[in-house]
Design an enzyme around this catalytic site. Structure first.
Site, mmCIF file in Angstrom:
data_model
loop_
_atom_site.group_PDB
_atom_site.id
_atom_site.type_symbol
_atom_site.label_atom_id
_atom_site.label_comp_id
_atom_site.label_asym_id
_atom_site.label_seq_id
_atom_site.Cartn_x
_atom_site.Cartn_y
_atom_site.Cartn_z
ATOM 1 N N THR A 176 0.924 -1.313 -0.255
ATOM 2 C CA THR A 176 -0.104 0.395 0.486
ATOM 3 C C THR A 176 0.774 1.344 -0.197
ATOM 4 O OG1 THR A 176 0.044 -0.696 2.402
ATOM 5 C CG2 THR A 176 -2.095 -1.041 0.440
ATOM 6 N N THR A 182 -1.428 -2.631 5.233
ATOM 7 C CA THR A 182 -0.953 -1.273 5.644
ATOM 8 C C THR A 182 -2.378 0.189 5.791
ATOM 9 O OG1 THR A 182 1.208 -1.556 6.804
ATOM 10 C CG2 THR A 182 0.260 0.631 6.902
ATOM 11 N N CYS A 229 7.169 1.579 4.882
ATOM 12 C CA CYS A 229 7.111 1.769 6.398
ATOM 13 C C CYS A 229 6.287 2.771 7.036
ATOM 14 C CB CYS A 229 6.717 0.381 7.618
ATOM 15 S SG CYS A 229 6.967 -1.302 6.761
ATOM 16 N N ARG A 234 13.452 0.090 -2.477
ATOM 17 C CA ARG A 234 12.718 0.808 -3.055
ATOM 18 C C ARG A 234 12.593 2.056 -1.850
ATOM 19 N NH1 ARG A 234 8.383 -4.241 -3.432
ATOM 20 N NH2 ARG A 234 9.221 -4.618 -1.352
#
Length: 367
Positions: free
Chosen positions: A20, A55, A195, A266
């Site tokens: 996400t 998430t 995150c 990433r």
């Protein structure tokens, strides 16, 4: 493992664990979780339980995903299938905190679903589960875990900027303050990954929809998102103070991943250092023995060099604290510069002995 979606019809317990990310404007990109819901909905059978791990901001599971599942399957949530939410807590590169020994938050749309979801996860999570009182509580818990860490790192980064202006060593300050029993052990650094650098935007996006403009969370995000540029600017300042011409300066970056001892590039913030230096007419070379080189080439167009081939540099940036870099000595760094007496060294993660390098004549700087 299969890429045949019809195989999903053979299962009754489905776990959705897709990325996400956020868009360029920092709004949530729900395309992966919406697409997964469509594929699953098209192959959902009566009596199934669907648990989302991605998430999200509070409400996505029930307000976004459930309608897709119902539309694609023709089934009714709460009657023909049930849903739950159990956020992932995986820490990439961490050999200590693993799935089986991290308490797992679980939730379900009703008591029976919660009980089933909890019992399934208890089969593999030795540390046990925490039963959240609702799906939205579980969604919110995940998103604030990383927001809290983001804010604390942002505070350290802001202190680093302030202390740098004062000529005070941030690491020395934190070591002194850390002698107090309840001082939290956070350090300044680059905040990337999927995150900490992303999740806070999910919470603030939802808050904006409800008419509240975040102040603390977004302030932390602005500070952390600007640290790559800040590091690059200090590299340039060190080059200037050492009388090294900035344009076409030879600069090497050691480490490119978003965190240490992890191959994932990433959403790395090291790319911000790289691109900012390009603005000054510098094209750095990059070495990272731990990184996925094919991924870095595909995402950023960067080809890594072997660390042994680095020589005749004007500046070296130690950007990521990989285990492979921890044994590097002054003599090892000397080889990166050749015969030059002007050696700019930027230690982003404060890995090195500052005194040893300054005594060896290095123009040393760290966050």
């Amino acid at each position: 493992f299969t890429n045949d979606p019809t195989m999903l019809r053979q299962a009754k317990f489905h776990i959705v664990a897709v990325p996400t990310p956020v868009n360029d404007d920092h709004t949530p990109d729900l395309f992966p979780v919406e697409s997964a819901s469509r594929i699953l909905g098209q192959n959902l059978t009566p009596g199934s339980i669907v648990v989302f791990e991605s998430t999200v901001y509070p409400g996505v599971t029930e307000e976004v995903c459930v309608p897709i599942l119902e539309r694609e399957s023709g089934l009714k949530c709460g009657v023909d299938f049930k849903v739950g939410y159990s956020p992932e807590r995986i820490n990439p590169g961490d050999k200590v905190h693993r799935l089986e020994n991290i308490i797992k938050i679980v939730s379900g749309m009703d008591a029976d679903t919660l009980d089933t979801v909890a019992k399934v996860y208890e089969l593999v999570v030795e540390a046990g589960v925490h039963r959240a009182e609702s799906i939205m509580v579980a969604e919110a818990a995940k998103v604030i875990e990383n927001s809290q860490r983001d804010i604390n790192i942002a505070f350290m980064n802001e202190l680093s900027i302030i202390f740098n202006k004062m000529g005070i060593d941030t690491k020395a300050v934190l070591e002194a303050a850390g002698t107090k029993w309840n001082f939290l052990p956070f350090v300044p650094g680059l905040v990337g990954g999927h995150c900490i650098g992303v999740d806070p935007y999910y919470l603030t996006y939802r808050a904006e929809q409800l008419g509240y403009h975040s102040q603390v969370i977004l302030a932390g995000r602005r500070i952390n998102d600007g640290m790559g540029k800040y590091v690059a600017e200090n590299v340039v300042k060190k080059l200037i103070s050492t009388d090294i011409p900035v344009k076409n300066a030879r600069v090497a970056i050691l480490g490119f991943t978003f965190k240490e001892n992890c191959p994932d590039t990433r959403n790395t913030k090291v790319i911000d250092i790289y691109r900012e230096l390009q603005e000054y007419g510098i094209t750095p070379i990059v070495a990272d023995p731990a990184a996925d080189s094919a991924e870095a080439k595909r995402l950023y167009g960067i080809d890594f060099v072997d660390i042994g081939s680095i020589k005749d540099m004007d500046a070296v940036i130690l950007a990521v604290s990989h285990a492979q870099f921890k044994g590097l000595t002054v003599a090892d760094f000397d080889k990166f510069y050749g015969n030059s007496t002007k050696k700019v060294l930027v230690d982003v993660k404060s890995m090195l002995n500052q005194t040893a390098f300054k005594d060896a004549g290095y123009a040393y700087w760290r966050l």
